[in-house]
Design a protein around this motif. Structure first.
Motif, PDB file in Angstrom:
ATOM      1  N   ARG B 307       0.775  -1.333   0.056  1.00 49.61           N
ATOM      2  CA  ARG B 307       0.045  -0.057  -0.109  1.00 49.61           C
ATOM      3  C   ARG B 307       0.909   1.258  -0.095  1.00 49.61           C
ATOM      4  NH1 ARG B 307      -5.266   1.851   1.939  1.00 49.61           N
ATOM      5  NH2 ARG B 307      -6.206  -0.247   2.035  1.00 49.61           N
ATOM      6  N   GLU B 308       1.910   1.461   0.894  1.00 45.14           N
ATOM      7  CA  GLU B 308       2.949   2.306   0.744  1.00 45.14           C
ATOM      8  C   GLU B 308       3.270   2.635  -0.634  1.00 45.14           C
ATOM      9  OE1 GLU B 308       6.378   1.903   3.423  1.00 45.14           O
ATOM     10  OE2 GLU B 308       7.540   2.985   2.087  1.00 45.14           O
ATOM     11  N   ILE B 311       0.763   4.287  -2.696  1.00 44.41           N
ATOM     12  CA  ILE B 311       0.867   5.613  -2.391  1.00 44.41           C
ATOM     13  C   ILE B 311       2.054   6.534  -3.073  1.00 44.41           C
ATOM     14  CG2 ILE B 311       1.003   7.400  -0.519  1.00 44.41           C
ATOM     15  CD1 ILE B 311      -0.246   5.231   1.504  1.00 44.41           C
ATOM     16  N   ARG B 312       3.115   5.853  -2.968  1.00 41.97           N
ATOM     17  CA  ARG B 312       4.231   6.685  -3.445  1.00 41.97           C
ATOM     18  C   ARG B 312       4.159   6.755  -5.147  1.00 41.97           C
ATOM     19  NH1 ARG B 312       8.441   7.369   0.065  1.00 41.97           N
ATOM     20  NH2 ARG B 312       8.287   6.387   1.887  1.00 41.97           N
ATOM     21  N   LEU B 313       3.562   5.599  -5.473  1.00 45.06           N
ATOM     22  CA  LEU B 313       3.520   5.770  -7.163  1.00 45.06           C
ATOM     23  C   LEU B 313       2.483   6.671  -7.343  1.00 45.06           C
ATOM     24  CD1 LEU B 313       3.802   1.761  -7.795  1.00 45.06           C
ATOM     25  CD2 LEU B 313       5.312   3.575  -8.523  1.00 45.06           C
ATOM     26  N   ALA B 314       1.267   6.536  -6.855  1.00 45.10           N
ATOM     27  CA  ALA B 314       0.074   7.623  -7.085  1.00 45.10           C
ATOM     28  C   ALA B 314       0.481   8.917  -6.828  1.00 45.10           C
ATOM     29  CB  ALA B 314      -1.155   7.358  -6.157  1.00 45.10           C
ATOM     30  N   ILE B 315       1.362   9.287  -5.828  1.00 47.52           N
ATOM     31  CA  ILE B 315       1.823  10.685  -5.618  1.00 47.52           C
ATOM     32  C   ILE B 315       2.769  11.043  -6.866  1.00 47.52           C
ATOM     33  CG2 ILE B 315       3.511  11.730  -4.195  1.00 47.52           C
ATOM     34  CD1 ILE B 315       1.779  11.015  -1.916  1.00 47.52           C
ATOM     35  N   ALA B 317       6.134   8.873  -7.751  1.00 49.50           N
ATOM     36  CA  ALA B 317       7.153   8.222  -7.876  1.00 49.50           C
ATOM     37  C   ALA B 317       7.394   7.593  -9.120  1.00 49.50           C
ATOM     38  CB  ALA B 317       7.477   7.343  -6.510  1.00 49.50           C
ATOM     39  N   LEU B 392       5.031  -2.393  -9.459  1.00 53.65           N
ATOM     40  CA  LEU B 392       3.485  -2.735  -8.790  1.00 53.65           C
ATOM     41  C   LEU B 392       2.493  -1.824  -9.850  1.00 53.65           C
ATOM     42  CD1 LEU B 392       3.771  -2.973  -5.146  1.00 53.65           C
ATOM     43  CD2 LEU B 392       3.232  -4.870  -6.823  1.00 53.65           C
ATOM     44  N   PRO B 394      -0.276   0.830  -9.611  1.00 51.08           N
ATOM     45  CA  PRO B 394      -0.531   1.844  -8.373  1.00 51.08           C
ATOM     46  C   PRO B 394      -1.992   1.514  -8.156  1.00 51.08           C
ATOM     47  CG  PRO B 394      -0.218   3.063 -10.263  1.00 51.08           C
ATOM     48  CD  PRO B 394       0.243   1.655 -10.637  1.00 51.08           C
ATOM     49  N   LEU B 398      -2.642   0.078  -4.314  1.00 55.05           N
ATOM     50  CA  LEU B 398      -3.576   1.049  -3.265  1.00 55.05           C
ATOM     51  C   LEU B 398      -4.846   0.307  -2.628  1.00 55.05           C
ATOM     52  CD1 LEU B 398      -3.554   4.497  -5.031  1.00 55.05           C
ATOM     53  CD2 LEU B 398      -2.854   4.023  -2.670  1.00 55.05           C
ATOM     54  N   ARG B 399      -5.231  -0.724  -3.495  1.00 53.33           N
ATOM     55  CA  ARG B 399      -6.409  -1.585  -2.969  1.00 53.33           C
ATOM     56  C   ARG B 399      -5.782  -2.619  -1.984  1.00 53.33           C
ATOM     57  NH1 ARG B 399      -8.439  -3.435  -8.068  1.00 53.33           N
ATOM     58  NH2 ARG B 399      -9.278  -1.418  -8.863  1.00 53.33           N
TER      59      ARG B 399
END
Ligand code: ADP
Ligand code: MG
Lengths: 262, 401
Positions: B307-308, B311-315, B317, B392, B394, B398-399
């Motif tokens: 999940r972390e 988050i990083r990919l969505a933001i 990264a 991964l 994203p 996240l799910r």
């Protein structure tokens, strides 16, 4: 508007995404045309979007409503450049997102988009301040600037005194406000929120909506928000309804209706 | 970015101290083994080299029998003094030729007795072994020719039999032979094989042959080649001469052997090298196991932190940034293992050198190499999990619960 966003661009991305020097102000911020999304293949395939047409201009506050399974989240993922359409086109500031590489989409998210999720999605065991700093780290901002901006963002969501607290020490409403601080700390062009109040009671939900309204009005951040609750949708100036993978209705609210939400 | 990744990695490791420690145990053992083995091996080799050097450079040792392990030779038909004389006469460019024969005997002085090695020699012995008399004197010609009952003793024999008393001029008894001490050798100390070089009694060769061994045998001829002259040539000349004197026909093997310093060193360090190779294999295996341990724990970590990563990919990264983060974490983990292993090895090998009585020579290069190697293990075994994290999706991530 365009120049402010360009000013944020420290990696020459604007040049990569926006062709030449042609002014982009004429292109709408977001333009979906005939977007479909099919999951899986063959008999097991599932068509989540069946030709979505949607245009959103800079500065709008749009609520997306619709029954469960109607494709709202799928559409938000495409808007957020986390996913790409199976067919049709998605242009963000005139750039064809479908043609971008994975890393290019990541950079686009980094520089133009902010996300708020239903489940907050904060890093656990990490302080509120560090959570808010996270997007600035990927923008390569120096540490002191990161701290200052993250503190300002936390103050803007009313959590000035909570910087050192980890998510487990915060209530749901507070966590969602940290998530909003994280989304707006980069001053994004668009903030995408998928059911941001879904896990909150209506009082907490209204606080979140007040915040979003403020950022939309004062900072000109475009907001696209999915919600089930008419109360929350009432804060938006435009409501788009999904049904079975297509846009069923799209209505602007009058200034009068806005004046007395819910 | 790298700095941030480093800070993140350190925090992540602090969160799982016990797990991190267990993960790096393999690396710790591997690195400690490598450094310890190199340190001990280096010390042993240095000791051998020093001792061989103290034998005097350009030394050749000629023994009867075919070549064999430490202290080898000894079998076969003995040499005669005439063989040594022939070498001295016919082989050019020699600084000295010393014939000798030895036996273990109990030496007695008063109530004290001590089992030691009694060796019959002439004064050439002092020349070829580069060994001098600390007090008293060497033999004189008349003593050598007449086979007088006189002896020169090593420092250990002196200490054991005379203690604080003056040995010179006093008598020492070997079986029925009572001989007068005329000199004490300077101390040389322990040899590599653990034997005490100072534990000996020197007699004139003739005295030894008549009174101790009762035969004319010479078992060892030590030759020192003149400075600057070729030991290879001397070796070849001696071999040819002895084959002739011992009537060894064309293709038959020598029944004696002539070893030069290099061969003596090689023979003495041979065991060290076998040991080094063995420990090297152990170290390699434990580094491999350690690397697999790191890969395993990093895969667990990637799953736990899906999940972390989402988050990083969505933001925003990019793949490389997530890859770097996890790779740095793996490298920090393995380098910690390296550092702990190095610390253990420095302490442990010091203790071992004291116990084994070899010099403590810590090689800084091997420490640097071991550290780099442990870091490399992190890169190699951390790459696959890190790449898994970076790739991964994203939305899926996240799910993830
Ligand atoms: N990754 C996926 N794989 C398969 N089907 C999916 C996937 N994501 C969404 N769907 C399906 O697409 C449809 C639309 O889902 P979604 O966009 O999440 O709806 P909403 O958010 O409006 O409730 C649903 O039927 C859902 O089961
Ligand atoms: Mg949904």
């Amino acid at each position: 508007m365009g120049s402010r966003l360009r000013g944020n661009d420290s990696t020459g991305l604007t040049r990569a995404f926006l062709p030449g020097d042609c002014p982009m102000s004429e292109s709408p911020l977001i333009a979906l045309a005939g977007v479909t999304k099919i999951f899986g293949a063959g008999a097991a395939s599932m068509q989540a979007l069946r030709g979505v047409n949607l245009t959103i201009n800079a500065g709008e506050f749009v609520a997306i409503m619709g029954p469960s399974g109607s494709g709202k989240s799928t559409c938000m993922n495409i808007l957020g450049c986390l996913d790409t359409p199976s067919s049709g086109s998605y242009r963000f500031k005139g750039v064809d997102v479908g043609a971008l590489e994975r890393d290019q989409r990541a950079r686009l998210r980094r520089h133009y988009l902010g996300f708020v999720f239903q489940g907050y999605n904060l890093l656990s065991r990490t302080s509120a301040l560090e959570n808010v700093e996270l997007p600035l780290i990927y923008r390569g901002a120096p540490a002191n600037e990161r701290h200052a901006r993250a503190e300002r963002a936390l103050a803007a969501v009313g959590l000035g005194g909570w910087a050192d607290h980890t998510p487990s020490e915060l209530s749901g409403g507070q966590q969602q406000r940290v998530a909003i601080a994280r989304a707006i700390v980069t001053e994004p062009a668009v903030l995408l929120a998928d059911e941001p109040t879904g896990n909150l009671d209506s009082a907490r939900g209204r606080e979140i909506m007040e915040l979003l309204t403020t950022f939309n009005r004062d900072q000109g951040i475009t907001i696209v928000m999915v919600t089930h609750e008419p109360d929350m949708a009432a804060y938006a100036r435009r409501v788009v309804r999904f049904f079975d993978g297509v846009v069923a209705s799209d209505e602007q609210r009058t200034a009068q209706a806005l004046a007395e939400p819910a | 970015m790298l700095w941030n990744a480093l800070l993140l990695a350190l925090r992540e490791l602090r969160r799982n101290v016990m797990r991190s420690f267990l993960t790096i145990l393999g690396i710790v053992i591997g690195v400690a083994a490598v450094i310890t083995m190199v340190t001990i091996g280096g010390g042993a080799t240095l000791q051998v080299t020093q001792q061989v050097a103290s034998l005097g450079s350009n030394l050749l040792m000629i023994r009867t029998g075919q070549r064999m392990g430490p202290g080898g030779g000894g079998g076969g038909v003995a040499f005669r003094l005439a063989d040594a004389d022939a070498i001295a006469r016919d082989v050019g460019a020699l600084a000295g030729v010393a014939a000798s024969a030895s036996q273990n005997q109990t030496a007695i002085v008063g109530n004290e007795s001590w089992s030691t090695q009694v060796t019959g020699v002439d004064n050439q012995f002092f020349v070829v072994r580069n060994w001098s008399v600390a007090s008293g004197r060497q033999f004189i010609d008349s003593e050598l020719r007449a086979g007088k009952a006189v002896c020169v003793i090593g420092a250990t024999v002196r200490a054991k039999l005379f203690g604080a008393a003056e040995p010179l001029g006093n008598n020492l008894r070997l079986q029925k032979l009572s001989c007068q001490v005329i000199g004490v050798l300077e101390a040389k100390g322990q040899s590599t094989m653990g034997s005490d070089q100072d534990d000996l009694v020197l007699l004139p060769l003739r005295t030894f042959q008549r009174r101790i061994s009762g035969n004319q045998d010479v078992r060892l001829i030590q030759v020192s080649v003149q400075e600057g002259a070729s030991t290879e040539k001397a070796q070849a000349d001696i071999e040819r001469l002895l084959r002739e004197r011992r009537h060894i026909a064309g293709s038959k093997e020598d029944d004696f052997n002539v070893m030069d310093m290099k061969e003596i060193t090689r023979m003495l360090t041979g065991t060290t090298q076998v040991l080094t190779a063995l420990l090297g294999a152990v170290a390699a295996v434990s580094l491999l196991v350690g690397g697999i341990g790191i890969m395993n724990i990093m895969l667990v970590s990637v799953t736990e932190r899906t999940r972390e990563i989402g988050i990083r990919l969505a933001i925003g990264a990019v793949e490389r940034e997530v890859l770097t983060q996890f790779l740095v974490e793996a490298v920090v983990l393995s380098s910690f293992g390296g550092v702990i292993g190095i610390a253990l090895a420095i302490a442990g090998s010091w203790g071992l050198t004291v116990y084994l009585e070899v010099p403590y020579v810590l090689n800084p290069a091997i420490i640097v190499i071991a550290f780099l190697f442990s870091a490399a293990v992190g890169v190699i075994f951390g790459y696959f999990p890190a790449r898994k994290a970076a790739r991964l999706d994203p939305i899926e991530a996240l799910r993830h619960e």
